[in-house]
Design an enzyme around this catalytic site. Structure first.
Site, PDB file in Angstrom:
ATOM      1  N   ASN A 188       0.718  -1.229   0.454  1.00 18.47           N
ATOM      2  CA  ASN A 188       0.175  -0.094  -0.362  1.00 18.47           C
ATOM      3  C   ASN A 188       1.624   0.960   0.272  1.00 18.47           C
ATOM      4  O   ASN A 188       1.368   1.805   1.458  1.00 18.47           O
ATOM      5  CB  ASN A 188      -1.114   0.439   1.255  1.00 18.47           C
ATOM      6  CG  ASN A 188      -1.598   1.239   1.018  1.00 18.47           C
ATOM      7  OD1 ASN A 188      -1.524   2.141   0.580  1.00 18.47           O
ATOM      8  ND2 ASN A 188      -2.956   1.207   2.047  1.00 18.47           N
ATOM      9  N   ARG A 234      -2.662  -1.993  -3.122  1.00 18.02           N
ATOM     10  CA  ARG A 234      -3.907  -1.511  -3.158  1.00 18.02           C
ATOM     11  C   ARG A 234      -3.594  -0.538  -4.168  1.00 18.02           C
ATOM     12  O   ARG A 234      -2.678   0.852  -3.927  1.00 18.02           O
ATOM     13  CB  ARG A 234      -4.225  -0.224  -1.702  1.00 18.02           C
ATOM     14  CG  ARG A 234      -5.123  -0.257  -1.522  1.00 18.02           C
ATOM     15  CD  ARG A 234      -5.083   0.949  -0.233  1.00 18.02           C
ATOM     16  NE  ARG A 234      -6.339   0.863  -0.594  1.00 18.02           N
ATOM     17  CZ  ARG A 234      -6.430   2.330   0.600  1.00 18.02           C
ATOM     18  NH1 ARG A 234      -5.428   2.912   1.329  1.00 18.02           N
ATOM     19  NH2 ARG A 234      -7.702   3.271   0.377  1.00 18.02           N
ATOM     20  N   HIS A 268     -13.088   3.310  -0.081  1.00 19.93           N
ATOM     21  CA  HIS A 268     -12.188   1.750   0.755  1.00 19.93           C
ATOM     22  C   HIS A 268     -13.417   0.420   0.652  1.00 19.93           C
ATOM     23  O   HIS A 268     -13.949  -0.078   0.886  1.00 19.93           O
ATOM     24  CB  HIS A 268     -13.900   2.558   1.588  1.00 19.93           C
ATOM     25  CG  HIS A 268     -12.711   3.329   2.881  1.00 19.93           C
ATOM     26  ND1 HIS A 268     -13.664   4.431   3.622  1.00 19.93           N
ATOM     27  CD2 HIS A 268     -11.455   3.723   2.700  1.00 19.93           C
ATOM     28  CE1 HIS A 268     -12.829   5.222   3.704  1.00 19.93           C
ATOM     29  NE2 HIS A 268     -11.474   4.960   3.737  1.00 19.93           N
ATOM     30  N   ARG A 276     -10.468  15.572   6.639  1.00 22.06           N
ATOM     31  CA  ARG A 276     -11.622  15.945   5.569  1.00 22.06           C
ATOM     32  C   ARG A 276     -13.337  16.179   6.294  1.00 22.06           C
ATOM     33  O   ARG A 276     -13.957  16.147   7.250  1.00 22.06           O
ATOM     34  CB  ARG A 276     -11.891  14.844   4.581  1.00 22.06           C
ATOM     35  CG  ARG A 276     -10.923  14.587   4.005  1.00 22.06           C
ATOM     36  CD  ARG A 276     -10.820  13.274   3.555  1.00 22.06           C
ATOM     37  NE  ARG A 276      -9.876  12.592   3.658  1.00 22.06           N
ATOM     38  CZ  ARG A 276      -9.616  10.972   2.702  1.00 22.06           C
ATOM     39  NH1 ARG A 276     -10.956  10.595   2.575  1.00 22.06           N
ATOM     40  NH2 ARG A 276      -8.586  10.386   3.181  1.00 22.06           N
ATOM     41  N   GLY A 302     -10.721   1.845  11.873  1.00 18.80           N
ATOM     42  CA  GLY A 302     -10.233   2.342  13.854  1.00 18.80           C
ATOM     43  C   GLY A 302     -11.138   2.408  14.870  1.00 18.80           C
ATOM     44  O   GLY A 302     -11.103   2.175  15.890  1.00 18.80           O
ATOM     45  N   GLU A 334      -8.104  -4.849   5.346  1.00 16.20           N
ATOM     46  CA  GLU A 334      -7.880  -5.245   3.412  1.00 16.20           C
ATOM     47  C   GLU A 334      -7.005  -5.826   2.468  1.00 16.20           C
ATOM     48  O   GLU A 334      -6.986  -6.125   1.923  1.00 16.20           O
ATOM     49  CB  GLU A 334      -7.983  -3.520   3.804  1.00 16.20           C
ATOM     50  CG  GLU A 334      -8.897  -2.892   3.717  1.00 16.20           C
ATOM     51  CD  GLU A 334      -8.469  -0.884   3.827  1.00 16.20           C
ATOM     52  OE1 GLU A 334      -8.104  -0.698   4.801  1.00 16.20           O
ATOM     53  OE2 GLU A 334      -9.138   0.188   1.707  1.00 16.20           O
TER      54      GLU A 334
HETATM   55  P1  AMP Z   1      -8.346   3.711  10.186  1.00 12.34           P
HETATM   56  O1  AMP Z   1      -7.706   4.160  10.038  1.00 12.34           O
HETATM   57  O2  AMP Z   1      -8.882   2.266  10.498  1.00 12.34           O
HETATM   58  O3  AMP Z   1      -6.795   3.129  10.931  1.00 12.34           O
HETATM   59  O4  AMP Z   1      -8.356   4.609  11.732  1.00 12.34           O
HETATM   60  C1  AMP Z   1      -8.196   5.268  12.382  1.00 12.34           C
HETATM   61  C2  AMP Z   1      -9.184   6.216  13.265  1.00 12.34           C
HETATM   62  O5  AMP Z   1      -9.041   5.193  14.462  1.00 12.34           O
HETATM   63  C3  AMP Z   1      -8.490   6.897  14.808  1.00 12.34           C
HETATM   64  O6  AMP Z   1      -9.280   8.326  14.107  1.00 12.34           O
HETATM   65  C4  AMP Z   1      -8.368   6.680  15.910  1.00 12.34           C
HETATM   66  O7  AMP Z   1      -8.533   7.242  16.457  1.00 12.34           O
HETATM   67  C5  AMP Z   1      -9.448   5.440  15.751  1.00 12.34           C
HETATM   68  N1  AMP Z   1      -9.720   4.244  16.838  1.00 12.34           N
HETATM   69  C6  AMP Z   1      -8.435   3.849  17.235  1.00 12.34           C
HETATM   70  N2  AMP Z   1      -8.218   2.954  18.135  1.00 12.34           N
HETATM   71  C7  AMP Z   1      -9.483   3.546  18.655  1.00 12.34           C
HETATM   72  C8  AMP Z   1      -9.604   3.949  20.492  1.00 12.34           C
HETATM   73  N3  AMP Z   1      -9.743   2.788  21.310  1.00 12.34           N
HETATM   74  N4  AMP Z   1     -11.480   4.335  21.255  1.00 12.34           N
HETATM   75  C9  AMP Z   1     -11.051   5.159  19.248  1.00 12.34           C
HETATM   76  N5  AMP Z   1     -10.531   5.661  18.441  1.00 12.34           N
HETATM   77  C10 AMP Z   1      -9.923   4.959  18.173  1.00 12.34           C
END
Ligand code: AMP
Length: 379
Positions: A7, A70, A159, A220, A308, A362
């Site tokens: 990626n 990706r 996505h 964003r 996340g 992914e």
């Molecule tokens: P991703 O792009 O899928 O890696 O997600 C990133 C986002 O997930 C960020 O905004 C993080 O703040 C959020 N995130 C990860 N772990 C947690 C958690 N335990 N509680 C709240 N938000 C989380």
């Protein structure tokens, strides 16, 4: 098969080595600050040399069978994963204007592998491909047709690899045949998108011509009145400045000052008004879209949270579902608190439809798609 999943971003390269027979992750890593001087690799070719050096012992034991990339934008041409050759690489490159931050980096990643291992089968897996099934009434903007014909201005959606993977898992968990499965999938990560699934296919999605449209995201803005852009331009802002404003300095970062959902939830719980307003804006917008997509699919069989925030933030899930009372959705407070890497139901028995958390993967989806294409091409 042993697949290296790549990626590559403009200044980063994430990689994983996966065994698609056992689903084992043999290695994983991230190279950052490419081209930024100092100790960092000067370009994606050097970054790949670093990856190969790190993986040397691993690959000596068992070499790679293929590489899966990706690729963010597949335009209208690519509706499924493809085996890469020079013509495909050039076709991806021609889509650069549609995804100027992403596709050029994806092409650099492909070329770096080609230079290093010329005979290695490489597969491109497109973020847009799952949304190829959008009907015209969902993908077409209400602007003159010339903009579509000349520039390809339409909704593409992103996505897709995640939405497809999560949809399949959810249908399995609920023991519903995929082609009868209607759902609303909320991918809530740093980027946020919602997809309306009907009969297992994407029929609408919140990201559009670019990943900027739709919901409030980490940095964003999501939807805003397009006149704001015109207004700002008339105030003297350049196109690049507006681009940076809306893609990098908006969303949670603008509303709260930090795009980490954990920090926002903690601050809200401690009584911070900015944090509470940020959560209210974000959950309200999402709930409105979920209601719309429930209608779009003719009644969803499930609401699914992933990525996340969707996988980890029980507080944010609760806020969103609290706004969906009109649809009869109710969470089970205890089930919502469970932390697990497994797909699970978090709604109460009395909920009108189940609410699920389904962790996305992914890299796994890309590795599996790569294996399927390579086996198909050689079989
Ligand atoms: P991703 O792009 O899928 O890696 O997600 C990133 C986002 O997930 C960020 O905004 C993080 O703040 C959020 N995130 C990860 N772990 C947690 C958690 N335990 N509680 C709240 N938000 C989380």
């Amino acid at each position: 098969m042993r697949v290296l999943v790549i990626n590559s971003g403009s200044s980063s390269l994430k990689y994983q080595v996966r065994d698609t027979d056992t689903n084992e992750v043999a290695a994983t890593g991230l190279i950052e600050r490419i081209g930024e001087g100092g100790q960092a690799p000067a370009n994606h070719g050097e970054a790949m040399d670093q990856v190969a050096a790190v993986l040397e012992a691993e690959l000596a034991e068992r070499p790679l069978d293929a590489v899966g990339h990706r690729v963010v934008h597949g335009g209208e041409r690519f509706s499924e994963p493809v085996l890469i050759n020079n013509e495909i690489t050039r076709a991806i490159e021609r889509l650069n204007p549609l995804a100027p931050l992403h596709n050029p980096a994806n092409v650099l990643g492909i070329r770096a592998i080609t230079a290093k291992w010329p005979d290695m089968p490489q597969v491109a897996v497109f973020d847009t491909a799952f949304h190829r099934t959008l009907p015209e009434h969902a993908w077409r903007y209400a602007v003159p047709d010339a903009l579509y014909r000349k520039y390809g201005i339409r909704r593409y959606g992103f996505h897709g690899t995640s939405h497809e993977f999560v949809t399949g898992r959810a249908a399995e968990l609920l023991q519903t045949p995929l082609d009868e499965f209607n759902a609303v999938v909320a991918h809530l990560g740093n980027g946020v998108s919602l997809t309306a699934i009907q009969g297992g296919e994407s029929i609408d999605t919140s990201m559009g011509f670019t990943p900027l449209e739709g919901l409030v995201m980490g940095t964003r803005s999501g939807d805003i009145d397009p006149s704001i852009l015109i207004f700002l331009q008339r105030q003297g802002m350049s196109a690049d400045e507006i681009d940076t404003l809306l893609n990098r300095n908006s969303g949670l970062k603008a509303l709260f000052g930090d795009n980490d959902m954990r920090a926002i939830v903690d601050a809200a719980e401690a009584g911070d008004e900015h944090a509470r307003t940020t959560l209210a804006i974000t959950s309200y917008r999402l709930a409105k879209y979920i209601g719309g997509y429930h209608v779009a699919v003719g009644g969803a069989h499930a609401l699914i949270f992933t990525a996340g925030i969707g996988e980890n933030s029980s507080a944010f899930r609760q806020l969103v579902v609290d706004r969906l009372g009109a649809l009869g959705l109710v969470l089970d407070a205890e089930a919502n608190q469970v932390r697990s890497k497994e797909p699970r139901v978090i709604s109460s028995a009395g909920s009108a439809i189940p609410v699920l958390v389904v962790p996305t993967d992914e890299e796994r989806a890309i590795a599996e798609a790569t294996t399927a294409v390579v086996l198909g091409a050689h079989g």
